[in-house]
Design a protein around this motif. Structure first.
Motif, PDB file in Angstrom:
ATOM      1  N   HIS A 297     -18.251  -5.172  52.871  1.00 19.79           N
ATOM      2  CA  HIS A 297     -18.742  -5.677  54.160  1.00 19.79           C
ATOM      3  C   HIS A 297     -20.206  -5.275  54.189  1.00 19.79           C
ATOM      4  O   HIS A 297     -20.538  -4.099  54.290  1.00 19.79           O
TER       5      HIS A 297
ATOM      6  N   PHE B 292     -26.860 -10.055  50.741  1.00 24.24           N
ATOM      7  CA  PHE B 292     -26.266 -10.611  49.522  1.00 24.24           C
ATOM      8  C   PHE B 292     -26.890  -9.968  48.293  1.00 24.24           C
ATOM      9  O   PHE B 292     -26.189  -9.628  47.329  1.00 24.24           O
TER      10      PHE B 292
ATOM     11  N   PHE C  67     -17.362 -10.133  47.898  1.00 27.59           N
ATOM     12  CA  PHE C  67     -18.170 -10.125  49.111  1.00 27.59           C
ATOM     13  C   PHE C  67     -17.250 -10.493  50.276  1.00 27.59           C
ATOM     14  O   PHE C  67     -16.709 -11.596  50.335  1.00 27.59           O
ATOM     15  N   SER C  68     -17.105  -9.574  51.213  1.00 23.90           N
ATOM     16  CA  SER C  68     -16.112  -9.721  52.276  1.00 23.90           C
ATOM     17  C   SER C  68     -16.573 -10.679  53.369  1.00 23.90           C
ATOM     18  O   SER C  68     -17.741 -10.679  53.767  1.00 23.90           O
ATOM     19  N   HIS C  69     -15.622 -11.473  53.857  1.00 27.43           N
ATOM     20  CA  HIS C  69     -15.799 -12.413  54.976  1.00 27.43           C
ATOM     21  C   HIS C  69     -17.210 -12.979  55.066  1.00 27.43           C
ATOM     22  O   HIS C  69     -17.947 -12.759  56.024  1.00 27.43           O
ATOM     23  N   ILE C  70     -17.565 -13.746  54.052  1.00 32.04           N
ATOM     24  CA  ILE C  70     -18.919 -14.295  53.951  1.00 32.04           C
ATOM     25  C   ILE C  70     -19.251 -15.107  55.204  1.00 32.04           C
ATOM     26  O   ILE C  70     -18.405 -15.807  55.768  1.00 32.04           O
ATOM     27  N   SER C  71     -20.503 -15.001  55.638  1.00 32.99           N
ATOM     28  CA  SER C  71     -20.921 -15.706  56.850  1.00 32.99           C
ATOM     29  C   SER C  71     -22.431 -15.641  56.972  1.00 32.99           C
ATOM     30  O   SER C  71     -23.104 -14.865  56.283  1.00 32.99           O
TER      31      SER C  71
ATOM     32  N   VAL D 286     -27.260 -19.920  50.035  1.00 33.71           N
ATOM     33  CA  VAL D 286     -26.517 -18.715  49.670  1.00 33.71           C
ATOM     34  C   VAL D 286     -25.635 -18.985  48.455  1.00 33.71           C
ATOM     35  O   VAL D 286     -25.575 -18.186  47.504  1.00 33.71           O
TER      36      VAL D 286
ATOM     37  N   PHE E 208     -25.258 -17.232  44.680  1.00 34.47           N
ATOM     38  CA  PHE E 208     -24.015 -16.736  44.076  1.00 34.47           C
ATOM     39  C   PHE E 208     -23.827 -17.341  42.687  1.00 34.47           C
ATOM     40  O   PHE E 208     -23.455 -16.644  41.730  1.00 34.47           O
TER      41      PHE E 208
ATOM     42  N   PHE F 193     -16.123 -14.285  46.781  1.00 35.73           N
ATOM     43  CA  PHE F 193     -16.167 -13.936  48.195  1.00 35.73           C
ATOM     44  C   PHE F 193     -14.905 -14.417  48.872  1.00 35.73           C
ATOM     45  O   PHE F 193     -14.163 -15.244  48.337  1.00 35.73           O
TER      46      PHE F 193
ATOM     47  N   ILE G 144     -13.249 -15.566  52.923  1.00 35.04           N
ATOM     48  CA  ILE G 144     -13.675 -16.169  54.186  1.00 35.04           C
ATOM     49  C   ILE G 144     -12.455 -16.440  55.043  1.00 35.04           C
ATOM     50  O   ILE G 144     -11.366 -16.724  54.518  1.00 35.04           O
TER      51      ILE G 144
ATOM     52  N   PHE H 251     -18.741 -22.807  52.810  1.00 38.19           N
ATOM     53  CA  PHE H 251     -18.181 -21.644  52.112  1.00 38.19           C
ATOM     54  C   PHE H 251     -16.728 -21.891  51.701  1.00 38.19           C
ATOM     55  O   PHE H 251     -16.321 -21.558  50.587  1.00 38.19           O
TER      56      PHE H 251
END
Length: 529
Positions: free
Chosen positions: A223, A233, A249-253, A266, A270, A282, A284, A400
């Protein structure tokens, strides 16, 4: 073909978790494993019990890679919010929160810290992952549980909550505790770099722990911090470069409205970093709103002495004014507050009437500023206070979700329908919403793609063998759903409502949902790496 004790799921559309095309056929279960998947079906008269699945979809049980169900099955005999969506395995220990390791002299600090998950105070009667796992097994979970080690818990065990650089001795202690947990079966390490005390860690501390993870072949889930631009990132990318660890990568946003619409930028980064050889993916959840404890957004110094000290600090007029001024500068000091986008989902005794209001609405009702209201609630109720933030763009969520690196996690918890407050609907609806909105309604994802992102792709990312796929010899974690009727019922104002459309669920070969009703069976297991 052996038939003793076999149950045949007959005539369903089998989506096996690999992402390959569905086939009509039968799935056989014997004991806790899948006996066979038979395209076209077994011959008439084949021995065994039968379950009619004509018109249904048969999938592996969903594996939720990002949850906060760390206390769910200790506090509730059955917590149906997830299993009624077809989820059969929960990955806990995310965002730096885990219920272990426990330093006996700092037990109270960890228990206060865990309240940030929106749970009552959990009594931690263990010291390590092995003890926590025994407590879960004794409680009899309805579903399987895989655990990460939370960096926040590691730091509390090694050095407490304070905002101090870690010494070589403290890093050695954290490394030993991490290795012990991995040896006992934990699947990796998580950080919560916007949460105190994980937020106090410098890169060298994280890289030290990352090398332990890499040596073990375990997973690092992060996170990220909130930074200007794409710095969050880049920190994760650099971690992968420096340590060689697998990075999730946790809960991408994109939570800053000034960055909305830049998901493709983004994703390009990646792809570039993966091309360098960094093993990164990641996860989501399919919502344009997040949720967390309100204390997360307080100045770090206000949190550094633990939950109880927040109220003490705020009783001092000068400190309270300093906290108010710093809070007013924005989310983590960088993202402008829009208080009409911040919903109070859980407060505490005496303030329950504010639940369901935005901070702007609640502040107007109380005739105070939004900043003063937040400080008052945190001073009264500490880490218990939870908020939902509508700070995301649906277009970014879709970009995403579609990407090949995306896995599905709810960032929620397994909860009972009697859960207090108005928690984020993701607890009750994430996987159902994925199928309803993005597969059936707008066809953004194919059914095999959505199932793959929720099953085998997750199992492979975790290193979880024998699950996530409908195949001979795999564990019999199976979901049977009526796809056109599968839908999220939870709403922002009435969130504690189980999803519809999942007809049957087997976990480790035992039926836990039958015709849309919990059977009372609790065959879940604590899984070990």
């Amino acid at each position: 073909m052996p038939s003793e004790g076999v149950v045949w799921l007959r005539g369903g559309l089998v989506v096996d978790g690999t992402g390959g095309p569905p086939v009509e056929g039968d799935v056989g279960i014997r004991a806790d494993r899948i006996l066979e998947v038979v395209p076209g079906g077994v011959p008439p008269g084949t021995a065994g019990d039968e379950v009619d699945c004509r018109g249904m979809v048969i999938t592996p049980g969903f594996i939720d890679i990002h949850t906060h169900s760390d206390a769910s099955f200790l506090l509730h005999h059955q917590a149906p919010s997830k299993v009624m969506q077809g989820v059969t395995t929960e990955v806990v220990g995310n965002c730096g929160f885990s219920a272990f390791p426990v330093h006996p002299g700092r037990r109270s600090l960890l228990e206060e810290f865990l309240k940030g998950l929106g749970i009552p105070r959990l009594e931690t009667a263990w010291v390590d992952f092995a003890g926590y796992a025994r407590a879960l097994e004794d409680a009899g979970p309805v579903m399987n549980i895989a655990a990460l080690v939370g960096h926040g818990a590691l730091r509390i065990a090694a050095m407490g909550m304070g905002n101090t650089p870690s010494t070589a001795e403290a890093r050695d202690t954290m490394s030993v505790l991490l290795r012990t947990a991995l040896d006992q079966g934990a699947f990796g390490l998580s950080t919560g770099l916007t949460y105190v005390p994980s937020a106090f860690a410098a890169p060298d501390e994280l890289h030290t722990l990352g090398r332990v993870i890499a040596e073990a072949g375990a997973l690092y889930a992060t996170h990220a911090r909130v930074t200007d631009g794409f710095g969050a990132f880049e920190e994760a990318f650099e971690f992968g470069r420096r340590t060689g660890a697998r990075v999730q990568f946790s809960h991408i946003s994109l939570n800053d409205p000034r960055s909305w619409g830049r998901a493709d930028d983004v994703l390009t980064r990646f792809e570039e970093v993966a091309g360098e050889g960094v093993d990164i993916m990641f996860d989501i959840y399919p919502y344009d709103a997040s949720a967390s404890s309100l204390t997360q957004y307080l100045p770090a110094w206000l949190q550094a002495d633990g939950e109880e000290a927040i109220a003490v600090h705020l009783r001092d007029a000068a400190r309270r004014e300093r906290a108010r001024a710093e809070l007013s500068t924005g989310l983590f000091g960088s993202i402008p507050w829009e208080w009409s986008r911040v919903l109070l989902s859980l407060t505490g005794p005496g303030d329950e009437d504010l639940e369901g209001l935005t901070v702007e609405e609640a502040a107007d009702r109380e005739s105070v500023t939004p900043e003063d209201l937040c400080l008052r609630l945190c001073g009264r109720h500490g880490n218990r206070v939870q908020v939902v933030l509508f700070y995301r763009s649906e277009d970014d969520v879709r970009a995403f979700l579609r990407h090949r690196m995306a896995l599905i996690g709810s960032d929620g918890s397994a909860l009972p329908e009697s859960a207090p407050g108005r928690p984020h609907p993701r607890n009750f609806g994430a996987h159902a919403r994925l199928l309803q909105k993005y597969v059936v309604d707008n066809r953004m994802l194919s059914l095999p793609e959505a199932v793959h992102k929720s099953t085998l792709a997750v199992a492979e990312r975790l290193g979880l063998s024998g699950r996530g796929r409908l195949a001979s010899g795999a564990m019999a974690d199976i979901t049977v759903l009526d796809l056109p009727k599968t839908r999220e019922i939870a709403t922002w104002t009435d969130p504690c409502r189980v999803a519809r459309g999942v007809r049957d669920v087997w976990i480790n070969g035992s039926k836990v949902v039958s015709d849309g009703v919990l059977t009372g069976a609790c065959p879940g297991r604590v899984l070990r790496r």
